[in-house]
Each structure stands twice: as C-alpha cells, then as structure tokens.
Write a protein that holds these residues in place. Structure first.
Motif, mmCIF file in Angstrom:
data_model
loop_
_atom_site.group_PDB
_atom_site.id
_atom_site.type_symbol
_atom_site.label_atom_id
_atom_site.label_comp_id
_atom_site.label_asym_id
_atom_site.label_seq_id
_atom_site.Cartn_x
_atom_site.Cartn_y
_atom_site.Cartn_z
ATOM 1 N N SER A 14 0.845 -1.182 0.000
ATOM 2 C CA SER A 14 0.000 0.000 0.000
ATOM 3 C C SER A 14 0.884 1.235 0.000
ATOM 4 O O SER A 14 1.866 1.308 0.715
ATOM 5 C CB SER A 14 -0.901 -0.018 1.232
ATOM 6 N N GLY A 15 0.541 2.215 -0.823
ATOM 7 C CA GLY A 15 1.318 3.433 -0.871
ATOM 8 C C GLY A 15 2.413 3.423 -1.915
ATOM 9 O O GLY A 15 3.054 4.429 -2.145
ATOM 10 N N SER A 16 2.668 2.303 -2.570
ATOM 11 C CA SER A 16 3.708 2.261 -3.587
ATOM 12 C C SER A 16 3.146 2.748 -4.926
ATOM 13 O O SER A 16 1.951 2.785 -5.134
ATOM 14 C CB SER A 16 4.267 0.844 -3.722
ATOM 15 N N THR A 17 4.051 3.119 -5.819
ATOM 16 C CA THR A 17 3.651 3.625 -7.133
ATOM 17 C C THR A 17 4.236 2.741 -8.213
ATOM 18 O O THR A 17 5.411 2.389 -8.170
ATOM 19 C CB THR A 17 4.140 5.074 -7.330
ATOM 20 N N THR A 18 3.420 2.412 -9.202
ATOM 21 C CA THR A 18 3.844 1.601 -10.327
ATOM 22 C C THR A 18 3.639 2.394 -11.604
ATOM 23 O O THR A 18 2.583 2.990 -11.804
ATOM 24 C CB THR A 18 3.035 0.293 -10.404
ATOM 25 N N LEU A 19 4.636 2.389 -12.489
ATOM 26 C CA LEU A 19 4.555 3.053 -13.784
ATOM 27 C C LEU A 19 4.528 2.001 -14.875
ATOM 28 O O LEU A 19 5.379 1.104 -14.902
ATOM 29 C CB LEU A 19 5.764 3.972 -13.997
#
Length: 147
Positions: A14-19
């Motif tokens: 939770s809270g991570s970012t994926t591109l």
C-alpha cells in the motif's frame, strides 16, 4: 513463467507507485493497491483494492476500470467505476459507461456512453452492467474554465 494464459499483475504494498511506460503493452488483468500510472497499453480489466489510477494521454485501455480515484487523459474502451472521484482531463475519451460519486470533466473530454451517479460509490458489482436502468439522481459535474 512465460505462459500464454492470462496473468494478474499485483502491487501488494500500500502506498507504492507503479509506472507502466509508453513502450509497454500488457494483456491480462491488473489488480493493485497504491498508485498506478499508465502511459502504455492495457488489454484487460484494472481494479484497485485501495488506490489511485492515472491514465496518461498516451495510454489506451481496453477493459473495465474499478478504483477509488481515477484520473483519465487517454483512451478507455470499457466501463469506468470510480468509487470516490473521477477526473476526466481534456484528452480523455471513454467509450463505455461511467459510474461515479464525484466527477470533474475538463473541456474537450469525451464520454461515449452513459454517466450514472452513485452516492458514496455504491456500485453493485458486475451484475450492474446487465441491469443498468435510468437513474433519477442529479449529476455532480464540475467543469473547469479555460485559462
């Protein structure tokens, strides 16, 4: 490892970012928590347990989208379910129905389908698509002025 079957991409933190970059094409469903920013192509459904989905102007999605907060500036062919907030930027093109609690539409955005208001994101699930009826709720639409 490289099977032809549909695979699911999960973002477990939770809270991570994926591109998903512009050069990337994904075939299969995406399930995530956190933030996903898509610049490439996705053929499959996208759903967030708790998350924010951003679809850049270069992105093309073919499948249903289900997330708490959604920002679209690209092309979507499928239904969009935004439980909390939906923002359609000026280059957004949606071919499908939109189910929302709060919506912002910038001049130039397009929805080729119906807009259906659901307070507090009360979506019934997949059967909603088969049983959609006219809603007597007023639409919460916030339009931005040209600068």
């Amino acid at each position: 490892m490289f099977s032809k079957s549909k695979e699911t991409v999960s973002n477990v933190k939770s809270g991570s970012t994926t591109l998903i970059s512009a050069e990337t094409a994904i075939t299969g469903d995406i399930n995530f928590s956190g933030t996903v920013h898509i610049e490439g192509r996705v053929k499959g459904n996208i759903s967030a347990e708790h998350g924010i989905l951003t679809i850049a102007h270069s992105a093309a999605i073919e499948g249903d989208i289900r997330a708490q907060r959604v920002v679209i500036d690209g092309h979507v062919r499928g239904n969009v379910f935004a439980e909390e907030h939906l923002e359609l930027a000026s280059r957004a093109v949606i071919t499908g129905n939109v189910f929302y609690s709060v919506i912002e539409m910038t001049k130039g955005s397009q929805v080729n389908g119906s807009l259906e208001y659901h307070p507090n994101g009360g979506f019934a699930g997949p059967q909603l698509l088969e049983n959609t009826q006219s809603s007597e709720h007023e639409m919460d639409i916030v339009l931005e002025a040209d600068n």
